[in-house]
Design a protein around this motif. Structure first.
Motif, PDB file in Angstrom:
ATOM      1  N   ASP A  81      28.696  44.713  39.630  1.00  0.00           N
ATOM      2  CA  ASP A  81      29.637  43.888  39.551  1.00  0.00           C
ATOM      3  C   ASP A  81      29.675  42.591  40.570  1.00  0.00           C
ATOM      4  O   ASP A  81      29.401  43.080  41.701  1.00  0.00           O
ATOM      5  CB  ASP A  81      31.151  44.467  39.788  1.00  0.00           C
ATOM      6  CG  ASP A  81      31.508  45.104  38.367  1.00  0.00           C
ATOM      7  OD1 ASP A  81      30.834  44.986  37.403  1.00  0.00           O
ATOM      8  OD2 ASP A  81      32.583  45.830  38.463  1.00  0.00           O
ATOM      9  N   ARG A  82      29.470  41.348  40.220  1.00  0.00           N
ATOM     10  CA  ARG A  82      29.696  40.327  41.167  1.00  0.00           C
ATOM     11  C   ARG A  82      31.177  40.353  41.460  1.00  0.00           C
ATOM     12  O   ARG A  82      31.941  40.014  40.923  1.00  0.00           O
ATOM     13  CB  ARG A  82      29.303  39.062  40.679  1.00  0.00           C
ATOM     14  CG  ARG A  82      28.965  37.898  41.422  1.00  0.00           C
ATOM     15  CD  ARG A  82      27.783  37.525  41.974  1.00  0.00           C
ATOM     16  NE  ARG A  82      27.838  36.678  43.012  1.00  0.00           N
ATOM     17  CZ  ARG A  82      27.336  36.531  44.055  1.00  0.00           C
ATOM     18  NH1 ARG A  82      27.185  37.645  44.703  1.00  0.00           N
ATOM     19  NH2 ARG A  82      27.558  35.213  44.935  1.00  0.00           N
ATOM     20  N   VAL A  83      31.633  40.304  42.959  1.00  0.00           N
ATOM     21  CA  VAL A  83      32.924  39.963  43.129  1.00  0.00           C
ATOM     22  C   VAL A  83      33.267  38.944  44.221  1.00  0.00           C
ATOM     23  O   VAL A  83      32.130  38.545  45.104  1.00  0.00           O
ATOM     24  CB  VAL A  83      33.313  41.531  43.817  1.00  0.00           C
ATOM     25  CG1 VAL A  83      33.584  42.678  42.717  1.00  0.00           C
ATOM     26  CG2 VAL A  83      32.682  41.704  44.892  1.00  0.00           C
ATOM     27  N   SER A  84      34.139  38.441  44.434  1.00  0.00           N
ATOM     28  CA  SER A  84      34.857  37.747  45.654  1.00  0.00           C
ATOM     29  C   SER A  84      35.974  38.568  45.971  1.00  0.00           C
ATOM     30  O   SER A  84      36.570  39.535  45.386  1.00  0.00           O
ATOM     31  CB  SER A  84      35.320  36.269  45.238  1.00  0.00           C
ATOM     32  OG  SER A  84      36.312  36.536  44.026  1.00  0.00           O
ATOM     33  N   GLU A 134      31.648  36.671  49.056  1.00  0.00           N
ATOM     34  CA  GLU A 134      31.189  36.742  47.549  1.00  0.00           C
ATOM     35  C   GLU A 134      29.994  37.693  47.726  1.00  0.00           C
ATOM     36  O   GLU A 134      29.247  37.771  48.656  1.00  0.00           O
ATOM     37  CB  GLU A 134      30.958  35.734  46.932  1.00  0.00           C
ATOM     38  CG  GLU A 134      32.185  34.761  46.508  1.00  0.00           C
ATOM     39  CD  GLU A 134      31.871  33.524  45.809  1.00  0.00           C
ATOM     40  OE1 GLU A 134      30.808  33.435  45.302  1.00  0.00           O
ATOM     41  OE2 GLU A 134      33.013  32.769  45.400  1.00  0.00           O
ATOM     42  N   GLY A 135      29.699  38.661  46.823  1.00  0.00           N
ATOM     43  CA  GLY A 135      28.704  39.491  46.815  1.00  0.00           C
ATOM     44  C   GLY A 135      28.491  40.354  45.611  1.00  0.00           C
ATOM     45  O   GLY A 135      29.233  40.324  44.460  1.00  0.00           O
ATOM     46  N   THR A 136      27.651  41.396  45.487  1.00  0.00           N
ATOM     47  CA  THR A 136      27.411  42.300  44.639  1.00  0.00           C
ATOM     48  C   THR A 136      27.742  43.698  45.073  1.00  0.00           C
ATOM     49  O   THR A 136      26.975  43.983  45.960  1.00  0.00           O
ATOM     50  CB  THR A 136      25.767  42.013  43.914  1.00  0.00           C
ATOM     51  OG1 THR A 136      25.748  40.610  43.713  1.00  0.00           O
ATOM     52  CG2 THR A 136      25.866  42.713  42.647  1.00  0.00           C
ATOM     53  N   LYS A 143      36.639  40.681  40.319  1.00  0.00           N
ATOM     54  CA  LYS A 143      35.381  40.288  39.701  1.00  0.00           C
ATOM     55  C   LYS A 143      35.167  39.123  39.475  1.00  0.00           C
ATOM     56  O   LYS A 143      36.217  38.339  39.104  1.00  0.00           O
ATOM     57  CB  LYS A 143      35.511  41.315  38.374  1.00  0.00           C
ATOM     58  CG  LYS A 143      35.213  42.735  38.506  1.00  0.00           C
ATOM     59  CD  LYS A 143      34.877  43.326  37.113  1.00  0.00           C
ATOM     60  CE  LYS A 143      35.163  44.765  37.301  1.00  0.00           C
ATOM     61  NZ  LYS A 143      34.748  45.489  35.943  1.00  0.00           N
ATOM     62  N   THR A 188      24.098  43.748  53.562  1.00  0.00           N
ATOM     63  CA  THR A 188      24.693  44.849  52.736  1.00  0.00           C
ATOM     64  C   THR A 188      25.459  46.135  53.702  1.00  0.00           C
ATOM     65  O   THR A 188      24.915  46.191  54.424  1.00  0.00           O
ATOM     66  CB  THR A 188      23.663  45.595  51.841  1.00  0.00           C
ATOM     67  OG1 THR A 188      22.928  44.618  51.019  1.00  0.00           O
ATOM     68  CG2 THR A 188      24.237  46.634  50.971  1.00  0.00           C
ATOM     69  N   LYS A 225      27.009  47.212  45.344  1.00  0.00           N
ATOM     70  CA  LYS A 225      25.730  48.116  45.399  1.00  0.00           C
ATOM     71  C   LYS A 225      26.203  49.536  45.089  1.00  0.00           C
ATOM     72  O   LYS A 225      25.292  50.321  44.530  1.00  0.00           O
ATOM     73  CB  LYS A 225      25.040  47.953  46.425  1.00  0.00           C
ATOM     74  CG  LYS A 225      24.439  46.400  46.797  1.00  0.00           C
ATOM     75  CD  LYS A 225      23.493  46.142  45.581  1.00  0.00           C
ATOM     76  CE  LYS A 225      22.649  44.828  45.846  1.00  0.00           C
ATOM     77  NZ  LYS A 225      21.854  44.691  44.792  1.00  0.00           N
ATOM     78  N   ILE A 258      28.904  46.429  49.585  1.00  0.00           N
ATOM     79  CA  ILE A 258      28.676  45.076  48.880  1.00  0.00           C
ATOM     80  C   ILE A 258      27.674  44.431  49.789  1.00  0.00           C
ATOM     81  O   ILE A 258      27.449  44.455  50.782  1.00  0.00           O
ATOM     82  CB  ILE A 258      30.091  44.331  49.114  1.00  0.00           C
ATOM     83  CG1 ILE A 258      31.165  45.058  48.330  1.00  0.00           C
ATOM     84  CG2 ILE A 258      29.750  43.001  48.318  1.00  0.00           C
ATOM     85  CD1 ILE A 258      32.525  44.221  48.491  1.00  0.00           C
ATOM     86  N   HIS A 294      26.649  41.030  50.799  1.00  0.00           N
ATOM     87  CA  HIS A 294      27.285  39.748  50.550  1.00  0.00           C
ATOM     88  C   HIS A 294      26.651  38.501  51.123  1.00  0.00           C
ATOM     89  O   HIS A 294      25.721  38.907  51.875  1.00  0.00           O
ATOM     90  CB  HIS A 294      28.819  39.829  51.113  1.00  0.00           C
ATOM     91  CG  HIS A 294      28.792  40.225  52.565  1.00  0.00           C
ATOM     92  ND1 HIS A 294      28.624  39.660  53.655  1.00  0.00           N
ATOM     93  CD2 HIS A 294      28.740  41.754  53.290  1.00  0.00           C
ATOM     94  CE1 HIS A 294      28.615  40.288  54.850  1.00  0.00           C
ATOM     95  NE2 HIS A 294      28.882  41.418  54.489  1.00  0.00           N
TER      96      HIS A 294
END
Length: 116
Positions: free
Chosen positions: A96-99, A50-52, A116, A79, A54, A65, A67
């Motif tokens: 966006d926050r994603v898995s 999971e992460g955001t 997302k 990252t 960038k 990402i 993560h």
């Protein structure tokens, strides 16, 4: 003089053994049909994280990402850029926050799925 000849003969003999050991194309493989080679057994590891997001680079087909740790591949939080398809990039934006799940092949991380 004898010692020099013995030393030279020993060196030549040792080097010839080494060269012979490297030349194994004629090696018989009878009885080894069921044996799998190490390369066949090892598959590209699949991991989840999971992460955001960038950054998204549609020209290079990458998503960067930030993560968390990924124990499946022994990674600390970081990252990094992951390879993605055009379809996977659709609807994604920086922030966006994603898995996601990905696999590693030849040092390259490729996204399998991302949500997302």
């Amino acid at each position: 003089m004898k010692l020099t000849l013995i030393a030279v003969a020993s060196t030549v003999f040792t080097l010839s053994l080494s060269a012979h050991a490297e030349d194994m194309p004629g090696m018989k493989m009878d009885g080894m049909e069921g044996m799998q080679m190490k390369q066949d057994v090892k598959q590209a590891p699949v991991a989840k994280a999971e992460g955001t997001i960038k950054a998204i680079n549609s020209e290079k087909h990458t998503v960067t990402i930030a993560h968390g740790a990924v124990p499946a591949v022994q990674w600390p939080p970081m990252t990094m850029a992951f390879s993605v398809t055009d379809d996977q990039m659709t609807g994604l934006m920086a922030g966006d926050r994603v898995s996601f799940s990905f696999h590693l092949e030849g040092g390259r991380a490729t996204i399998i799925s991302i949500k997302k």
